[in-house]
Design a protein around this motif. Structure first.
Motif, PDB file in Angstrom:
ATOM      1  N   ARG A   6      72.787  60.385  37.700  1.00  0.00           N
ATOM      2  CA  ARG A   6      72.094  59.399  38.403  1.00  0.00           C
ATOM      3  C   ARG A   6      71.776  58.223  37.502  1.00  0.00           C
ATOM      4  O   ARG A   6      71.884  58.247  36.326  1.00  0.00           O
ATOM      5  N   ALA A   7      71.785  57.081  38.011  1.00  0.00           N
ATOM      6  CA  ALA A   7      71.694  55.596  37.374  1.00  0.00           C
ATOM      7  C   ALA A   7      71.080  54.626  38.153  1.00  0.00           C
ATOM      8  O   ALA A   7      71.116  54.729  39.404  1.00  0.00           O
ATOM      9  N   VAL A  20      76.268  55.022  26.208  1.00  0.00           N
ATOM     10  CA  VAL A  20      75.518  56.226  26.658  1.00  0.00           C
ATOM     11  C   VAL A  20      76.589  57.409  27.178  1.00  0.00           C
ATOM     12  O   VAL A  20      77.189  57.013  28.285  1.00  0.00           O
ATOM     13  N   GLN A  21      76.835  58.266  26.562  1.00  0.00           N
ATOM     14  CA  GLN A  21      77.911  59.243  26.916  1.00  0.00           C
ATOM     15  C   GLN A  21      77.511  60.754  27.245  1.00  0.00           C
ATOM     16  O   GLN A  21      76.931  61.231  26.598  1.00  0.00           O
ATOM     17  N   LEU A  22      78.057  61.012  28.568  1.00  0.00           N
ATOM     18  CA  LEU A  22      77.751  62.612  28.752  1.00  0.00           C
ATOM     19  C   LEU A  22      79.216  63.335  28.432  1.00  0.00           C
ATOM     20  O   LEU A  22      80.234  63.104  28.894  1.00  0.00           O
ATOM     21  N   ALA A 110      71.086  62.284  33.540  1.00  0.00           N
ATOM     22  CA  ALA A 110      71.958  63.649  33.665  1.00  0.00           C
ATOM     23  C   ALA A 110      71.109  65.117  33.700  1.00  0.00           C
ATOM     24  O   ALA A 110      70.337  64.982  32.637  1.00  0.00           O
ATOM     25  N   GLU A 111      71.542  66.068  34.452  1.00  0.00           N
ATOM     26  CA  GLU A 111      70.744  67.420  34.236  1.00  0.00           C
ATOM     27  C   GLU A 111      71.481  67.933  33.145  1.00  0.00           C
ATOM     28  O   GLU A 111      72.919  68.151  33.325  1.00  0.00           O
ATOM     29  N   LEU A 112      71.009  68.351  32.119  1.00  0.00           N
ATOM     30  CA  LEU A 112      71.368  69.237  31.207  1.00  0.00           C
ATOM     31  C   LEU A 112      70.923  70.646  31.251  1.00  0.00           C
ATOM     32  O   LEU A 112      69.631  70.681  31.447  1.00  0.00           O
ATOM     33  N   SER A 113      71.560  71.631  30.863  1.00  0.00           N
ATOM     34  CA  SER A 113      71.242  73.050  31.238  1.00  0.00           C
ATOM     35  C   SER A 113      71.793  74.127  30.178  1.00  0.00           C
ATOM     36  O   SER A 113      72.975  73.764  29.668  1.00  0.00           O
ATOM     37  N   ALA A 201      76.977  51.606  31.458  1.00  0.00           N
ATOM     38  CA  ALA A 201      77.578  51.923  32.685  1.00  0.00           C
ATOM     39  C   ALA A 201      77.230  53.430  33.120  1.00  0.00           C
ATOM     40  O   ALA A 201      76.653  54.233  32.536  1.00  0.00           O
ATOM     41  N   PRO A 202      77.652  53.534  34.618  1.00  0.00           N
ATOM     42  CA  PRO A 202      77.289  54.990  34.832  1.00  0.00           C
ATOM     43  C   PRO A 202      78.132  55.912  34.174  1.00  0.00           C
ATOM     44  O   PRO A 202      79.031  55.678  33.609  1.00  0.00           O
ATOM     45  N   LEU A 203      77.539  57.200  34.093  1.00  0.00           N
ATOM     46  CA  LEU A 203      77.913  58.273  33.259  1.00  0.00           C
ATOM     47  C   LEU A 203      79.446  58.750  33.792  1.00  0.00           C
ATOM     48  O   LEU A 203      79.565  58.832  34.947  1.00  0.00           O
ATOM     49  N   ALA A 204      80.574  58.734  32.863  1.00  0.00           N
ATOM     50  CA  ALA A 204      81.732  59.112  33.453  1.00  0.00           C
ATOM     51  C   ALA A 204      81.831  60.608  33.624  1.00  0.00           C
ATOM     52  O   ALA A 204      81.180  61.421  32.943  1.00  0.00           O
TER      53      ALA A 204
END
Length: 204
Positions: A6-7, A20-22, A110-113, A201-204
């Motif tokens: 989400r952003a 910021v990077q996923l 972002a959800e990290l699990s 920017a939104p996460l890619a």
């Protein structure tokens, strides 16, 4: 955008990769389980992450909806962070606090699990926080500088000017430290972080 990502950035506002990077490492599995590289200096350099990590942190949060953040260290002791959840699930957030940034005050999350193995890279100039989405969560993260109490800073987790959707059930009050309950609002923070020309920017 995936449900877990989400952003607060309007679509189309930015066209270049986010600072910021996923990161979604590849797991190599067989009947025994799986193996994954969670950090490789050469591979990370290819996606623009060239900092040197010097400290690893590990936290345990027992109650669900424990919230830690929003945290940062000021120059000259700023910290790049590489965050992953190794037990349970968290919602991990970065907020742009770089002076002069067109996305100042905007956030991504972002959800990290332990199940998905995703990691979030949060560079210097962003405030970081996370909330646990279930009981007994462990979070491990790398930092590019060691802890410096004189440079320790924070922003209120519930600052209405930022408006983070923390994925909390209606009526839920998160578990907070005494420090995080009284952090200043973004409007009262004179940011020492310069803008480097890369908007969030939104996460890619």
């Amino acid at each position: 955008m995936l449900e877990a990502e989400r952003a607060s950035i309007p679509p189309g506002m930015t066209s270049q990769p986010s600072p910021v990077q996923l990161i979604r490492p590849t797991r190599h599995g067989d009947s025994r389980g799986w193996f994954v590289e969670v950090y490789n200096r050469e591979a990370f350099a290819k996606i623009g992450i060239t900092c040197t990590f010097v400290q690893d942190n590990h936290s345990l949060s027992v109650p669900a909806y424990t919230l830690r953040g929003l945290h940062f260290q000021t120059p000259s002791r700023g910290q790049d962070k590489l965050v992953r959840c190794i037990r349970g699930r968290i919602f991990d957030v970065a907020v742009d606090i770089r002076k002069g940034s067109p996305t100042f005050g905007h956030w991504v999350g972002a959800e990290l699990s332990a199940e998905n193995g995703h990691q979030l890279f949060i560079p210097i100039g962003f405030a970081h926080g996370f909330v646990t989405l279930e009981d007994t969560c462990e979070v491990s993260y790398k930092c590019s500088d060691t802890y410096a109490p004189a440079n320790d800073g924070g922003i209120r987790w519930d600052d209405p000017a930022i408006g983070i959707d923390w994925q909390l059930p209606a009526g839920t009050t998160p578990e907070l430290s005494a420090k995080d309950a009284v952090q200043p609002l973004l409007a009262d923070f004179d940011s020492p972080f310069p803008y480097d020309g890369r908007p969030l920017a939104p996460l890619a």
